[in-house]
Design an enzyme around this catalytic site. Sequence first.
Site, PDB file in Angstrom:
ATOM      1  N   CYS A 157      12.808   6.124 -16.137  1.00 49.80           N
ATOM      2  CA  CYS A 157      12.527   7.472 -15.617  1.00 49.80           C
ATOM      3  C   CYS A 157      13.601   8.442 -16.114  1.00 49.80           C
ATOM      4  CB  CYS A 157      12.500   7.439 -14.088  1.00 49.80           C
ATOM      5  SG  CYS A 157      12.078   9.041 -13.393  1.00 49.80           S
ATOM      6  N   CYS A 197      18.344  10.450 -10.301  1.00 47.64           N
ATOM      7  CA  CYS A 197      18.538  10.180  -8.864  1.00 47.64           C
ATOM      8  C   CYS A 197      19.521   9.004  -8.706  1.00 47.64           C
ATOM      9  CB  CYS A 197      17.199   9.854  -8.211  1.00 47.64           C
ATOM     10  SG  CYS A 197      15.884  11.000  -8.704  1.00 47.64           S
ATOM     11  N   CYS A 243      18.552   5.434  -7.519  1.00 45.01           N
ATOM     12  CA  CYS A 243      17.310   4.805  -7.964  1.00 45.01           C
ATOM     13  C   CYS A 243      17.474   3.783  -9.087  1.00 45.01           C
ATOM     14  CB  CYS A 243      16.316   5.886  -8.399  1.00 45.01           C
ATOM     15  SG  CYS A 243      14.700   5.163  -8.758  1.00 45.01           S
ATOM     16  N   CYS A 248      -0.340   2.349  -1.501  1.00 47.83           N
ATOM     17  CA  CYS A 248       0.462   3.428  -2.092  1.00 47.83           C
ATOM     18  C   CYS A 248       0.875   3.053  -3.505  1.00 47.83           C
ATOM     19  CB  CYS A 248       1.736   3.654  -1.288  1.00 47.83           C
ATOM     20  SG  CYS A 248       1.436   3.968   0.435  1.00 47.83           S
ATOM     21  N   CYS A 301      -2.658   6.435  -1.332  1.00 49.61           N
ATOM     22  CA  CYS A 301      -1.483   7.299  -1.402  1.00 49.61           C
ATOM     23  C   CYS A 301      -0.902   7.157  -2.797  1.00 49.61           C
ATOM     24  CB  CYS A 301      -0.463   6.850  -0.356  1.00 49.61           C
ATOM     25  SG  CYS A 301       1.074   7.800  -0.422  1.00 49.61           S
ATOM     26  N   CYS A 308       3.107  13.180   2.734  1.00 48.54           N
ATOM     27  CA  CYS A 308       4.060  12.151   3.150  1.00 48.54           C
ATOM     28  C   CYS A 308       5.401  12.580   2.575  1.00 48.54           C
ATOM     29  CB  CYS A 308       3.611  10.792   2.590  1.00 48.54           C
ATOM     30  SG  CYS A 308       4.823   9.488   2.820  1.00 48.54           S
ATOM     31  N   ARG A 345       7.766   6.536   9.283  1.00 43.35           N
ATOM     32  CA  ARG A 345       7.764   5.214   8.632  1.00 43.35           C
ATOM     33  C   ARG A 345       9.166   4.646   8.474  1.00 43.35           C
ATOM     34  NH1 ARG A 345       4.745   5.768   3.883  1.00 43.35           N
ATOM     35  NH2 ARG A 345       2.932   5.439   5.178  1.00 43.35           N
TER      36      ARG A 345
HETATM   37  N1  SAM Z   1       9.304   9.182  -9.222  1.00 51.76           N
HETATM   38  C1  SAM Z   1       8.680   9.680  -8.070  1.00 51.76           C
HETATM   39  C2  SAM Z   1       9.585  10.541  -7.226  1.00 51.76           C
HETATM   40  O1  SAM Z   1      10.799  10.435  -7.326  1.00 51.76           O
HETATM   41  O2  SAM Z   1       9.051  11.346  -6.459  1.00 51.76           O
HETATM   42  C3  SAM Z   1       8.065   8.608  -7.192  1.00 51.76           C
HETATM   43  C4  SAM Z   1       8.776   7.299  -6.985  1.00 51.76           C
HETATM   44  S1  SAM Z   1      10.360   7.370  -6.176  1.00 51.76           S
HETATM   45  C5  SAM Z   1      10.938   5.744  -6.417  1.00 51.76           C
HETATM   46  C6  SAM Z   1       9.945   7.506  -4.453  1.00 51.76           C
HETATM   47  C7  SAM Z   1      11.060   7.554  -3.461  1.00 51.76           C
HETATM   48  O3  SAM Z   1      11.633   6.269  -3.279  1.00 51.76           O
HETATM   49  C8  SAM Z   1      12.251   8.432  -3.746  1.00 51.76           C
HETATM   50  O4  SAM Z   1      12.016   9.773  -3.475  1.00 51.76           O
HETATM   51  C9  SAM Z   1      13.294   7.875  -2.791  1.00 51.76           C
HETATM   52  O5  SAM Z   1      13.260   8.567  -1.567  1.00 51.76           O
HETATM   53  C10 SAM Z   1      12.849   6.419  -2.592  1.00 51.76           C
HETATM   54  N2  SAM Z   1      13.845   5.486  -3.161  1.00 51.76           N
HETATM   55  C11 SAM Z   1      14.057   5.217  -4.464  1.00 51.76           C
HETATM   56  N3  SAM Z   1      15.066   4.347  -4.622  1.00 51.76           N
HETATM   57  C12 SAM Z   1      15.524   4.052  -3.382  1.00 51.76           C
HETATM   58  C13 SAM Z   1      16.580   3.226  -2.902  1.00 51.76           C
HETATM   59  N4  SAM Z   1      17.381   2.559  -3.715  1.00 51.76           N
HETATM   60  N5  SAM Z   1      16.758   3.153  -1.564  1.00 51.76           N
HETATM   61  C14 SAM Z   1      15.948   3.849  -0.720  1.00 51.76           C
HETATM   62  N6  SAM Z   1      14.962   4.652  -1.130  1.00 51.76           N
HETATM   63  C15 SAM Z   1      14.737   4.762  -2.443  1.00 51.76           C
HETATM   64 FE1  SF4 Z   2      12.610   8.661 -11.215  1.00 47.93          FE
HETATM   65 FE2  SF4 Z   2      13.563   7.101  -9.318  1.00 47.93          FE
HETATM   66 FE3  SF4 Z   2      14.112   9.687  -9.256  1.00 47.93          FE
HETATM   67 FE4  SF4 Z   2      11.568   8.839  -8.773  1.00 47.93          FE
HETATM   68  S1  SF4 Z   2      13.392   8.450  -7.538  1.00 47.93           S
HETATM   69  S2  SF4 Z   2      12.212  10.543 -10.087  1.00 47.93           S
HETATM   70  S3  SF4 Z   2      11.507   7.057 -10.128  1.00 47.93           S
HETATM   71  S4  SF4 Z   2      14.770   8.231 -10.844  1.00 47.93           S
END
Ligand code: SAM
Ligand code: SF4
Length: 346
Positions: free
Chosen positions: A56, A60, A63, A100, A131, A191, A263
Amino acid sequence: MTQAQIRHDWTIDAIEALFAQPFNDLLFTAQQVHRQHFSANQVQVSTLLSIKTGACPEDCKYCPQSAHYDTGLERERLLAVEKVLAEAAAAKQQGASRFCMGAAWRNPKDRDMPYLIDMIKGVKQLGLETCMTLGMLTPLQAMALREAGLDYYNHNLDTSPEFYGEIITTRTYQDRLTTLQNVRDAGLKVCAGGIVGMGESRRDRAGLLQQLANLPQHPESVPVNMLVKVAGTPFEQLDDLDAFEFIRTIAIARILMPKSMVRLSAGREMMNEQMQALCFLAGANSIFYGERLLTTANPAASKDQQLFTKLGIEPMPHEDYSDEVHQAVIADDLSEQQQPRYYEVS
Ligand code: SAM
Ligand code: SF4
Ligand code: DTB
């Protein structure tokens, strides 16, 4: 107790005052609010599937799927529609009521849209709620997903506006609010939630909840994630958030958004049964079910079934639309929607 008011004018100070309450008082209020709107012993279960994994472009810091960090994750292209439908059928068999689908994208490309639309139609035909969480959406993309029959769109604010810059630099808080508005305007259910345990202050947790509660309409579903610390991400070594502070966050989400599903999201693998039970007492009434979240572990379905039995909790029923009559209606609706194409063909 009088009926909890649906408010959109929460101040951070008022929310911090809730955080400062004695734990028992806070949980008592949250449980009272919960019982005004929900059956106390039902929990909704959703299953997650990563339909496009890793690589990606966003940064973040929490992530495992960000290309900016080396987490050893194997990247995967968008899954074939048949593969997604097979996973959805298995989730239904296990007792999930909502499916989802998550993609590691900044935003979907228009070339992806036909596949996403087929996934939505196919999962709906199995009788599951749908979802998706695909990153930022334009108004036209949101409308196209809605027209295909999508029920919910997940897009998190993640944290307070003040702390946000410490977590992500490749998109702004306003970008997220705009996507939520596009999703709402398209008639999708929202959500939206966030993550705690990222080193934020209590005021930041209050700030996140304030942003969610003061949206023009409360999200139908509010995921509260406990940070899953993944090796290779910048947050790998952070200290654990105190369990009671997490439970307080759940309780306050319940009080601020009385009619929303709250949730208990990521992080359950690290929580014992007693902590999860306190989260349910605080008003959480939805979980992710199945041994995988997107890329990290979640408790096995059998373990959750045991916990539900111990607590006398039942999975929340959802109307099953997979019978012939409902399917005929869905097919009819969909054929009427063939005309407009709400995305550009690239
Ligand atoms: N890429 C898209 C986005 O960021 O909107 C969708 C997938 S992203 C993985 C969805 C959500 O997963 C993120 O907004 C975050 O809140 C949650 N998430 C991702 N990594 C996480 C982690 N290590 N611990 C807890 N929540 C996590
Ligand atoms: Fe990409 Fe993870 Fe951020 Fe979603 S949360 S935009 S998958 S880096
Ligand atoms: C949400 O708020 N939590 C889910 C779902 N929405 C998409 C994702 C949690 C992901 C946890 C890390 C992983 O498994 O990759």
